[in-house]
Design a protein around this motif. Structure first.
Motif, PDB file in Angstrom:
ATOM      1  N   HIS A   1      28.524  21.699  16.694  1.00 31.51           N
ATOM      2  CA  HIS A   1      27.645  22.848  16.495  1.00 31.51           C
ATOM      3  C   HIS A   1      26.752  23.000  17.717  1.00 31.51           C
ATOM      4  CE1 HIS A   1      28.530  23.467  12.154  1.00 31.51           C
ATOM      5  NE2 HIS A   1      28.808  22.169  12.204  1.00 31.51           N
ATOM      6  N   LEU A   2      26.813  24.160  18.349  1.00 30.37           N
ATOM      7  CA  LEU A   2      25.968  24.486  19.494  1.00 30.37           C
ATOM      8  C   LEU A   2      25.034  25.626  19.120  1.00 30.37           C
ATOM      9  CD1 LEU A   2      28.560  24.408  22.427  1.00 30.37           C
ATOM     10  CD2 LEU A   2      27.080  22.563  21.624  1.00 30.37           C
ATOM     11  N   TYR A   3      23.780  25.495  19.506  1.00 28.07           N
ATOM     12  CA  TYR A   3      22.784  26.525  19.249  1.00 28.07           C
ATOM     13  C   TYR A   3      22.165  26.965  20.573  1.00 28.07           C
ATOM     14  CZ  TYR A   3      22.921  25.549  14.221  1.00 28.07           C
ATOM     15  OH  TYR A   3      23.321  25.395  12.916  1.00 28.07           O
ATOM     16  N   ALA A   4      21.771  28.220  20.638  1.00 28.23           N
ATOM     17  CA  ALA A   4      21.199  28.745  21.876  1.00 28.23           C
ATOM     18  C   ALA A   4      19.867  28.086  22.211  1.00 28.23           C
ATOM     19  CB  ALA A   4      21.017  30.258  21.770  1.00 28.23           C
ATOM     20  N   GLN A   5      19.059  27.806  21.190  1.00 29.74           N
ATOM     21  CA  GLN A   5      17.726  27.264  21.426  1.00 29.74           C
ATOM     22  C   GLN A   5      17.452  26.061  20.530  1.00 29.74           C
ATOM     23  OE1 GLN A   5      15.820  31.254  20.729  1.00 29.74           O
ATOM     24  NE2 GLN A   5      14.651  30.699  22.556  1.00 29.74           N
ATOM     25  N   GLY A   6      16.498  25.280  20.956  1.00 29.99           N
ATOM     26  CA  GLY A   6      16.119  24.110  20.182  1.00 29.99           C
ATOM     27  C   GLY A   6      15.593  22.976  21.029  1.00 29.99           C
ATOM     28  N   GLY A   7      16.012  22.929  22.306  1.00 28.59           N
ATOM     29  CA  GLY A   7      15.513  21.894  23.191  1.00 28.59           C
ATOM     30  C   GLY A   7      16.072  20.524  22.868  1.00 28.59           C
ATOM     31  N   HIS A   8      15.207  19.535  22.964  1.00 28.78           N
ATOM     32  CA  HIS A   8      15.627  18.133  22.864  1.00 28.78           C
ATOM     33  C   HIS A   8      14.605  17.342  22.048  1.00 28.78           C
ATOM     34  CE1 HIS A   8      17.942  14.685  24.393  1.00 28.78           C
ATOM     35  NE2 HIS A   8      16.792  14.043  24.478  1.00 28.78           N
ATOM     36  N   ALA A   9      15.092  16.321  21.382  1.00 31.37           N
ATOM     37  CA  ALA A   9      14.229  15.347  20.699  1.00 31.37           C
ATOM     38  C   ALA A   9      13.370  15.958  19.602  1.00 31.37           C
ATOM     39  CB  ALA A   9      13.365  14.592  21.703  1.00 31.37           C
ATOM     40  N   PHE A  10      13.993  16.757  18.738  1.00 30.78           N
ATOM     41  CA  PHE A  10      13.264  17.321  17.602  1.00 30.78           C
ATOM     42  C   PHE A  10      13.492  16.521  16.326  1.00 30.78           C
ATOM     43  CE2 PHE A  10      17.021  19.807  18.823  1.00 30.78           C
ATOM     44  CZ  PHE A  10      17.888  19.520  17.782  1.00 30.78           C
ATOM     45  N   GLY A  11      14.451  15.598  16.349  1.00 37.51           N
ATOM     46  CA  GLY A  11      14.708  14.780  15.174  1.00 37.51           C
ATOM     47  C   GLY A  11      15.061  15.621  13.958  1.00 37.51           C
ATOM     48  N   LEU A  12      14.489  15.282  12.818  1.00 35.88           N
ATOM     49  CA  LEU A  12      14.706  16.051  11.600  1.00 35.88           C
ATOM     50  C   LEU A  12      13.552  16.998  11.303  1.00 35.88           C
ATOM     51  CD1 LEU A  12      16.367  13.218  11.111  1.00 35.88           C
ATOM     52  CD2 LEU A  12      16.558  14.134   8.810  1.00 35.88           C
ATOM     53  N   ARG A  13      12.591  17.088  12.202  1.00 38.48           N
ATOM     54  CA  ARG A  13      11.413  17.900  11.935  1.00 38.48           C
ATOM     55  C   ARG A  13      11.743  19.380  12.090  1.00 38.48           C
ATOM     56  NH1 ARG A  13       6.590  14.266  14.714  1.00 38.48           N
ATOM     57  NH2 ARG A  13       7.138  12.311  13.605  1.00 38.48           N
ATOM     58  N   ARG A  14      11.310  20.149  11.114  1.00 43.68           N
ATOM     59  CA  ARG A  14      11.582  21.581  11.094  1.00 43.68           C
ATOM     60  C   ARG A  14      10.739  22.309  12.137  1.00 43.68           C
ATOM     61  NH1 ARG A  14      15.852  23.923   8.015  1.00 43.68           N
ATOM     62  NH2 ARG A  14      16.435  22.343   6.478  1.00 43.68           N
ATOM     63  N   THR A  15      11.393  23.147  12.916  1.00 44.43           N
ATOM     64  CA  THR A  15      10.716  24.018  13.857  1.00 44.43           C
ATOM     65  C   THR A  15      11.166  25.445  13.572  1.00 44.43           C
ATOM     66  OG1 THR A  15      12.426  24.007  15.577  1.00 44.43           O
ATOM     67  CG2 THR A  15      10.864  22.161  15.569  1.00 44.43           C
ATOM     68  N   LYS A  16      10.794  26.377  14.437  1.00 42.46           N
ATOM     69  CA  LYS A  16      11.185  27.775  14.236  1.00 42.46           C
ATOM     70  C   LYS A  16      12.650  28.030  14.579  1.00 42.46           C
ATOM     71  CE  LYS A  16       9.762  29.217  18.885  1.00 42.46           C
ATOM     72  NZ  LYS A  16       8.884  30.121  19.675  1.00 42.46           N
ATOM     73  N   PHE A  17      13.320  27.031  15.171  1.00 46.35           N
ATOM     74  CA  PHE A  17      14.694  27.240  15.624  1.00 46.35           C
ATOM     75  C   PHE A  17      15.699  26.849  14.543  1.00 46.35           C
ATOM     76  CE2 PHE A  17      12.323  26.250  19.604  1.00 46.35           C
ATOM     77  CZ  PHE A  17      12.397  27.522  20.158  1.00 46.35           C
ATOM     78  N   PRO A  18      16.744  27.648  14.358  1.00 41.09           N
ATOM     79  CA  PRO A  18      17.745  27.355  13.318  1.00 41.09           C
ATOM     80  C   PRO A  18      18.416  25.998  13.463  1.00 41.09           C
ATOM     81  CG  PRO A  18      18.000  29.607  14.105  1.00 41.09           C
ATOM     82  CD  PRO A  18      16.995  28.956  15.010  1.00 41.09           C
ATOM     83  N   ILE A  19      18.454  25.433  14.684  1.00 37.46           N
ATOM     84  CA  ILE A  19      19.140  24.165  14.884  1.00 37.46           C
ATOM     85  C   ILE A  19      18.552  23.052  14.031  1.00 37.46           C
ATOM     86  CG2 ILE A  19      17.707  23.368  16.823  1.00 37.46           C
ATOM     87  CD1 ILE A  19      20.305  22.341  18.140  1.00 37.46           C
ATOM     88  N   THR A  20      17.274  23.183  13.663  1.00 33.83           N
ATOM     89  CA  THR A  20      16.647  22.108  12.891  1.00 33.83           C
ATOM     90  C   THR A  20      17.114  22.065  11.439  1.00 33.83           C
ATOM     91  OG1 THR A  20      14.680  23.479  12.504  1.00 33.83           O
ATOM     92  CG2 THR A  20      14.631  21.985  14.380  1.00 33.83           C
ATOM     93  N   GLY A  21      18.035  22.949  11.073  1.00 27.81           N
ATOM     94  CA  GLY A  21      18.675  22.854   9.763  1.00 27.81           C
ATOM     95  C   GLY A  21      19.921  21.992   9.779  1.00 27.81           C
ATOM     96  N   TRP A  22      20.100  21.242  10.864  1.00 26.29           N
ATOM     97  CA  TRP A  22      21.334  20.464  11.028  1.00 26.29           C
ATOM     98  C   TRP A  22      21.597  19.416   9.945  1.00 26.29           C
ATOM     99  CZ3 TRP A  22      21.233  15.204  11.512  1.00 26.29           C
ATOM    100  CH2 TRP A  22      20.043  14.603  11.935  1.00 26.29           C
ATOM    101  N   PRO A  23      20.606  18.800   9.307  1.00 23.31           N
ATOM    102  CA  PRO A  23      20.943  17.790   8.292  1.00 23.31           C
ATOM    103  C   PRO A  23      21.868  18.310   7.188  1.00 23.31           C
ATOM    104  CG  PRO A  23      18.647  17.577   8.894  1.00 23.31           C
ATOM    105  CD  PRO A  23      19.140  18.841   9.540  1.00 23.31           C
ATOM    106  N   GLN A  24      21.688  19.562   6.771  1.00 23.62           N
ATOM    107  CA  GLN A  24      22.567  20.126   5.750  1.00 23.62           C
ATOM    108  C   GLN A  24      24.000  20.224   6.264  1.00 23.62           C
ATOM    109  OE1 GLN A  24      21.932  20.997   2.405  1.00 23.62           O
ATOM    110  NE2 GLN A  24      24.181  20.990   2.514  1.00 23.62           N
ATOM    111  N   LEU A  25      24.164  20.530   7.533  1.00 27.28           N
ATOM    112  CA  LEU A  25      25.502  20.590   8.125  1.00 27.28           C
ATOM    113  C   LEU A  25      26.169  19.224   8.088  1.00 27.28           C
ATOM    114  CD1 LEU A  25      24.751  22.781  11.297  1.00 27.28           C
ATOM    115  CD2 LEU A  25      25.786  23.533   9.138  1.00 27.28           C
ATOM    116  N   VAL A  26      25.412  18.186   8.361  1.00 33.32           N
ATOM    117  CA  VAL A  26      25.960  16.828   8.324  1.00 33.32           C
ATOM    118  C   VAL A  26      26.351  16.443   6.904  1.00 33.32           C
ATOM    119  CG1 VAL A  26      25.429  14.385   8.682  1.00 33.32           C
ATOM    120  CG2 VAL A  26      24.759  16.054  10.399  1.00 33.32           C
ATOM    121  N   GLU A  27      25.512  16.788   5.934  1.00 31.95           N
ATOM    122  CA  GLU A  27      25.846  16.482   4.541  1.00 31.95           C
ATOM    123  C   GLU A  27      27.162  17.144   4.140  1.00 31.95           C
ATOM    124  OE1 GLU A  27      22.618  17.279   1.806  1.00 31.95           O
ATOM    125  OE2 GLU A  27      21.150  16.766   3.360  1.00 31.95           O
ATOM    126  N   THR A  28      27.326  18.409   4.499  1.00 28.26           N
ATOM    127  CA  THR A  28      28.565  19.118   4.179  1.00 28.26           C
ATOM    128  C   THR A  28      29.753  18.460   4.863  1.00 28.26           C
ATOM    129  OG1 THR A  28      27.364  21.201   3.925  1.00 28.26           O
ATOM    130  CG2 THR A  28      29.743  21.352   4.306  1.00 28.26           C
TER     131      THR A  28
END
Length: 333
Positions: free
Chosen positions: A296-323
């Motif tokens: 999964h590639l996202y246009a924005q999100g930067g680096h080292a955000f961990g699981l913390r929610r930010t304004k960028f959609p990439i921070t929803g990645w844990p649900q993708l891993v669960e699926t």
């Protein structure tokens, strides 16, 4: 390897540390287990107190500080058991930090807070990191063997004691961030032989992960300059004429084969620490080898955000891993 670590320590990625705190300890009810019964292999001196711990407040992540652990010379693992129905699956977590420190909460304990309510055991590996001492310092394998030795040892111990911890030995994977993402790939491609002299029964167990997750990983691709240095100028010029993007060559120190475990990759295109080509190169190598892979590639999100929610959609990645874990049969609905 790259002269400047692509998976830079998050201390450098986000700014300087701000407050020294006592040595890191897991939360109440959890115990760190030393993974080596005696002297560690390839032991190196450290520049400061063992488990030097810093709370970083100058560069917040999602408005909160995070904890960096440095100078680790006695690696441990801490098992966080499921808080609900046990699926039998387990994830060994490798925090990032450029192989110079460990973002122990941002990319460690907070991962366990996510996994354990899902019925997944979380095993936090505090692997060796140091920025002092003679070669080999801590770093990506083969520049340094220490972190990969610790990962191999932890996987063997986990399988040896899987019944004690109520873990299915055939459902043990790895999940790493940044440098830890590289470590996930390293153990996924270096599991046939221990890097150290085997010690006990744990080292007779397989250290191959059953699956791997790499979040904003580094060190997975080979740049044009590195390819040139390893293959020779003439060969580089000939190849360059046909393919101008040498960074899509996978790192040759990660020998992907058909036995490399199913892998999940995630990265942001604006990642200024680890180039998105790291994930792309490794994904291409996985597909060429016939390994099930999801990226999964996202246009924005930067680096080292961990699981913390930010304004960028990439921070929803844990649900993708669960699926994804469901699709590969590691967990069920």
């Amino acid at each position: 390897m790259k002269p400047l670590l692509s998976a830079l320590c998050v201390v450098f990625a986000f700014g300087g540390p701000s407050a020294q705190t006592p040595a890191w300890q897991p939360s109440h009810g959890h115990t760190q287990v030393l993974i080596w019964p005696g002297a560690v292999p390839d032991a190196q001196p450290v520049a400061g107190p063992e488990d030097d711990t810093t709370t970083v407040t100058e560069s917040l992540v999602a408005g909160r500080p995070w904890v960096d652990v440095a100078h680790v010379s006695r690696p441990t693992m801490t098992v966080y058991s499921p808080t609900g129905k046990n699926t039998g699956a387990a994830v060994v977590v490798f925090p990032g930090g450029g192989y110079q420190g460990l973002a122990i909460d941002l990319e460690g304990t907070e991962v366990c807070d996510w996994l354990t309510p899902k019925g997944i055991s979380c095993v936090l590996l505090k692997y060796r990191v140091t920025d002092a001492g003679p070669y080999p310092k801590s770093g990506p394998y083969p520049e340094s063997p220490m972190a990969l030795e610790d990962a191999q040892r932890a996987m063997g111990l986990l399988r040896l004691r899987s019944a004690e911890w109520h873990i299915d030995p055939h459902k043990i994977g790895v999940l790493g961030f940044s440098a830890g993402g590289h470590l996930s790939a390293a153990i996924s491609t270096h599991f046939d032989r221990r890097l150290y002299v085997p010690i006990d029964a744990a080292d007779k167990k397989s250290c191959r992960p059953d699956f791997a997750v790499a979040i904003y990983p580094g060190h997975l691709s080979l740049s044009a300059a590195e390819w040139d240095a390893q293959q020779g100028t003439k060969k580089f010029v000939l190849r360059h004429a046909a393919n101008t993007d040498k960074e899509l060559d996978v790192n040759p120190d990660l020998p992907v084969t058909g036995r490399t475990p199913p892998t999940f990759l995630l990265q942001a295109e604006d990642d200024q620490v680890d180039n998105v080509n790291d994930s792309l190169a490794y994904y291409i190598a996985l597909k060429k080898a016939g390994v099930p892979a999801e990226m999964h590639l996202y246009a924005q999100g930067g680096h080292a955000f961990g699981l913390r929610r930010t304004k960028f959609p990439i921070t929803g990645w844990p649900q993708l891993v669960e699926t994804w874990l469901r699709t590969i049969g590691m967990i069920s609905e």
